[in-house]
Design a protein around this motif. Structure first.
Motif, PDB file in Angstrom:
ATOM      1  N   VAL A 259       0.846  -1.199   0.000  1.00  0.00           N
ATOM      2  CA  VAL A 259       0.000   0.000   0.000  1.00  0.00           C
ATOM      3  C   VAL A 259       0.881   1.248   0.000  1.00  0.00           C
ATOM      4  N   GLN A 260       0.600   2.161  -0.916  1.00  0.00           N
ATOM      5  CA  GLN A 260       1.342   3.414  -0.975  1.00  0.00           C
ATOM      6  C   GLN A 260       0.948   4.323   0.194  1.00  0.00           C
ATOM      7  N   VAL A 261       1.903   5.162   0.610  1.00  0.00           N
ATOM      8  CA  VAL A 261       1.718   5.973   1.812  1.00  0.00           C
ATOM      9  C   VAL A 261       2.067   7.430   1.543  1.00  0.00           C
ATOM     10  N   VAL A 262       1.242   8.319   2.095  1.00  0.00           N
ATOM     11  CA  VAL A 262       1.557   9.729   2.254  1.00  0.00           C
ATOM     12  C   VAL A 262       1.383  10.037   3.732  1.00  0.00           C
ATOM     13  N   VAL A 263       2.282  10.796   4.313  1.00  0.00           N
ATOM     14  CA  VAL A 263       2.196  11.140   5.735  1.00  0.00           C
ATOM     15  C   VAL A 263       1.803  12.604   5.867  1.00  0.00           C
ATOM     16  N   GLU A 264       0.800  12.859   6.684  1.00  0.00           N
ATOM     17  CA  GLU A 264       0.326  14.226   6.872  1.00  0.00           C
ATOM     18  C   GLU A 264       1.084  14.914   8.000  1.00  0.00           C
ATOM     19  N   GLY A 265       1.214  16.253   7.872  1.00  0.00           N
ATOM     20  CA  GLY A 265       2.052  16.998   8.797  1.00  0.00           C
ATOM     21  C   GLY A 265       1.395  18.210   9.412  1.00  0.00           C
ATOM     22  N   PRO A 266       2.200  19.134   9.886  1.00  0.00           N
ATOM     23  CA  PRO A 266       1.745  20.180  10.809  1.00  0.00           C
ATOM     24  C   PRO A 266       0.777  21.187  10.197  1.00  0.00           C
ATOM     25  N   GLY A 267       0.046  21.857  11.094  1.00  0.00           N
ATOM     26  CA  GLY A 267      -0.884  22.893  10.667  1.00  0.00           C
ATOM     27  C   GLY A 267      -0.406  24.285  11.028  1.00  0.00           C
ATOM     28  N   HIS A 268       0.095  24.487  12.244  1.00  0.00           N
ATOM     29  CA  HIS A 268       0.623  25.775  12.694  1.00  0.00           C
ATOM     30  C   HIS A 268       2.050  25.562  13.183  1.00  0.00           C
ATOM     31  N   MET A 269       2.934  26.489  12.815  1.00  0.00           N
ATOM     32  CA  MET A 269       4.343  26.315  13.185  1.00  0.00           C
ATOM     33  C   MET A 269       5.106  27.601  12.897  1.00  0.00           C
ATOM     34  N   ALA A 270       5.925  28.039  13.828  1.00  0.00           N
ATOM     35  CA  ALA A 270       6.750  29.220  13.603  1.00  0.00           C
ATOM     36  C   ALA A 270       7.679  28.985  12.418  1.00  0.00           C
ATOM     37  N   LEU A 271       7.948  30.042  11.681  1.00  0.00           N
ATOM     38  CA  LEU A 271       8.693  29.930  10.432  1.00  0.00           C
ATOM     39  C   LEU A 271      10.058  29.277  10.622  1.00  0.00           C
ATOM     40  N   ASP A 272      10.721  29.580  11.737  1.00  0.00           N
ATOM     41  CA  ASP A 272      12.071  29.046  11.936  1.00  0.00           C
ATOM     42  C   ASP A 272      12.085  27.560  12.303  1.00  0.00           C
ATOM     43  N   GLU A 273      10.909  26.956  12.515  1.00  0.00           N
ATOM     44  CA  GLU A 273      10.831  25.540  12.856  1.00  0.00           C
ATOM     45  C   GLU A 273      10.450  24.663  11.670  1.00  0.00           C
ATOM     46  N   VAL A 274      10.045  25.286  10.576  1.00  0.00           N
ATOM     47  CA  VAL A 274       9.471  24.520   9.468  1.00  0.00           C
ATOM     48  C   VAL A 274      10.462  23.515   8.880  1.00  0.00           C
ATOM     49  N   ALA A 275      11.637  23.979   8.529  1.00  0.00           N
ATOM     50  CA  ALA A 275      12.608  23.097   7.871  1.00  0.00           C
ATOM     51  C   ALA A 275      12.957  21.901   8.754  1.00  0.00           C
ATOM     52  N   ALA A 276      13.143  22.144  10.046  1.00  0.00           N
ATOM     53  CA  ALA A 276      13.499  21.055  10.960  1.00  0.00           C
ATOM     54  C   ALA A 276      12.382  20.029  11.044  1.00  0.00           C
ATOM     55  N   ASN A 277      11.128  20.487  11.025  1.00  0.00           N
ATOM     56  CA  ASN A 277       9.998  19.563  11.094  1.00  0.00           C
ATOM     57  C   ASN A 277       9.927  18.685   9.857  1.00  0.00           C
ATOM     58  N   MET A 278      10.204  19.284   8.685  1.00  0.00           N
ATOM     59  CA  MET A 278      10.192  18.490   7.452  1.00  0.00           C
ATOM     60  C   MET A 278      11.252  17.387   7.519  1.00  0.00           C
ATOM     61  N   LYS A 279      12.421  17.732   7.984  1.00  0.00           N
ATOM     62  CA  LYS A 279      13.514  16.754   8.077  1.00  0.00           C
ATOM     63  C   LYS A 279      13.180  15.659   9.097  1.00  0.00           C
ATOM     64  N   LEU A 280      12.539  16.040  10.206  1.00  0.00           N
ATOM     65  CA  LEU A 280      12.164  15.065  11.227  1.00  0.00           C
ATOM     66  C   LEU A 280      11.181  14.046  10.662  1.00  0.00           C
ATOM     67  N   GLU A 281      10.179  14.524   9.939  1.00  0.00           N
ATOM     68  CA  GLU A 281       9.196  13.610   9.353  1.00  0.00           C
ATOM     69  C   GLU A 281       9.860  12.655   8.384  1.00  0.00           C
ATOM     70  N   LYS A 282      10.708  13.200   7.508  1.00  0.00           N
ATOM     71  CA  LYS A 282      11.362  12.355   6.514  1.00  0.00           C
ATOM     72  C   LYS A 282      12.206  11.274   7.200  1.00  0.00           C
ATOM     73  N   ARG A 283      12.844  11.641   8.269  1.00  0.00           N
ATOM     74  CA  ARG A 283      13.693  10.685   8.981  1.00  0.00           C
ATOM     75  C   ARG A 283      12.857   9.600   9.672  1.00  0.00           C
TER      76      ARG A 283
END
Length: 458
Positions: A259-283
């Motif tokens: 089964v193919q997967v897409v993972v859903e992520g955040p709704g509200h987040m300070a701008l300086d945290e966005v990149a780190a959150n993307m990397k955390l999910e991918k990891r």
């Protein structure tokens, strides 16, 4: 055989070729990405038969954009929802999520799948109460599987399933607490069910049975983020990370089932945290495609949340997000109307395109270079052809016709592009003289009335 099964067997499907053609990449790149789970192609077998135009979501591909619509309990206006579908198709959406949550919604969903070539997603839990005519707290695992199977049989391409919000995550939420609690609608329903009955989340408890249904129809699972932060204060907190850990485990289980997967992520987040959150999910989720709502980078942009979301969406896409769910000016206020849908969709497409340029998606910058060339030559029609919303651009220009052809009312004859073009054509640009005559020997030298602007406007 699902798209993932085929890819792992070395087969390039029709849908993989379609994605490769749209993205201008080699089919093998798409096949390998699907086989590894880095790319998903939500393509229910029934919707394929009805005319789906398949899109790929994931690594190395253009950032996709989703539009939400659907009938609510307060505004059950199906004709207006069909207008929104037309706007989504006309203005470049890649997918539509039918979030109808009131009454019997199957007729609308079936018609949507029959008529739109866009990918269609749903949240089966929203439909469960109306479909089964049962109170939330009486829903069983068999009940929710019945609804999932109905959506799959109808032709839904991807489904948001809040399976990661299990009792371990619930305990973390209750222990650590939050400012805004739970803002996911599906998450709140699962929370109510678990708290009232003391039982496990039925989607988590029956996950293997759920996967069997999805695999039979080649439905992509979009692992819902029940614990996404609903305010910047709660972003990437213990509850969100606890759920993300569970989603990583479920991702691998889904892949094991084909089964193919897409993972859903955040709704509200300070701008300086966005990149780190993307990397955390991918990891944590093994590089599965990431699907984010916004994220909204401030909580006080009410009435303009399509802008707060576009800022966060551009940052998220640049940092690796693969799919953006649009946010409209009506977010937090009301069910969006047709104009809200257009505004939100275009804002999100701008964000997605900006992210694609930043992460070097092949060909992403080409349309910008074409626009710049048209602007240099002050070719309005070519500029409109390059615009993400040509109609709006034409409408704005038409509200204030310029006195001088080939300019706008911002600069008039002092238009920087016009000035430079005329000099290079050997024509005068001294605004005190009769323009059009050959330039004097020193005509190119800046004068008090001749701006030496380095760019357009000021």
């Amino acid at each position: 055989m699902t798209q993932m099964d085929a890819a792992r067997a070395g087969t390039v499907t029709t849908q993989m070729r379609q994605v490769a053609d749209d993205e201008r990449v080699e089919p093998e790149l798409v096949r390998a990405g699907v086989a590894a789970g880095r790319i998903a192609i939500p393509a229910n077998a029934r919707h394929v038969e009805l005319g789906l135009h398949a899109h790929g979501v994931g690594a190395g591909l253009r950032t996709k954009v989703n539009v939400n619509l659907g009938i609510s309990g307060d505004i059950a206006n199906a004709p207006q929802e069909w207008e929104k579908v037309s706007v989504a198709e006309k203005h470049g959406a890649d997918a539509i999520m039918d979030l109808s949550n009131s009454g019997k919604t199957r007729a609308f969903r079936r018609q949507l799948i029959e008529q739109t070539p866009l990918m269609v997603g749903t949240v089966p839990l929203y439909d469960a109460i109306g479909y089964l005519d049962k109170p939330l707290v009486e829903l069983t695992g068999d009940d929710v599987l019945r609804v999932v199977e109905a959506h799959a049989e109808d032709g839904v391409d991807f489904m948001t399933i809040h399976a990661g919000f299990n009792r371990r995550v619930l305990d973390t939420f209750l222990e650590t607490k939050r400012l805004a609690n739970i803002v996911s609608r599906g998450g709140s329903l699962i929370f109510g069910l678990m708290m009232t009955t003391g039982a496990e989340n039925p989607f988590y408890e029956r996950f293997d049975d759920l996967l069997a249904i999805l695999a039979a129809h080649d439905v992509t699972i979009s692992l819902g983020d029940a614990m996404r932060g609903g305010c910047t204060h709660d972003a990437t907190d213990a509850s969100e990370v606890a759920e993300l850990v569970e989603l990583g485990k479920l991702t691998q289980r889904a892949w094991d089932a084909g089964v193919q997967v897409v993972v859903e992520g955040p709704g509200h987040m300070a701008l300086d945290e966005v990149a780190a959150n993307m990397k955390l999910e991918k990891r944590l989720c093994h590089d599965a495609p990431f699907y984010v709502l916004g994220p909204l980078v401030t909580d006080v942009g009410v009435g303009y949340d399509h802008i707060t979301a576009a800022i966060g969406g551009a940052a998220a896409a640049a940092a690796g997000a693969d799919w953006l769910c649009y946010v409209t000016p009506a977010e937090h206020l009301k069910l969006p109307d047709v104009n809200d849908v257009r505004e939100g969709l275009i804002a999100t497409r701008i964000a997605a395109h900006a992210g694609d340029i930043a992460k070097g998606i092949p060909g992403a910058r080409a349309i910008d270079d074409k626009m710049s060339d048209a602007r240099r030559r002050v070719s309005w029609d070519e500029m409109f052809d390059c615009a993400l919303d040509p109609e709006r651009a034409r409408e704005v220009l038409a509200t204030a016709p310029p006195e001088a052809e080939g300019t706008c009312t911002m600069c008039g004859k002092m238009c920087a592009a016009r000035t430079v073009n005329r000099i290079m054509e050997g024509l005068t640009v001294d605004l005190g003289l009769d323009e059009g005559a050959p330039a004097a020997a020193d005509a190119a030298a800046p004068t008090a009335t001749q701006p030496a602007a380095a760019g357009q406007g000021r």
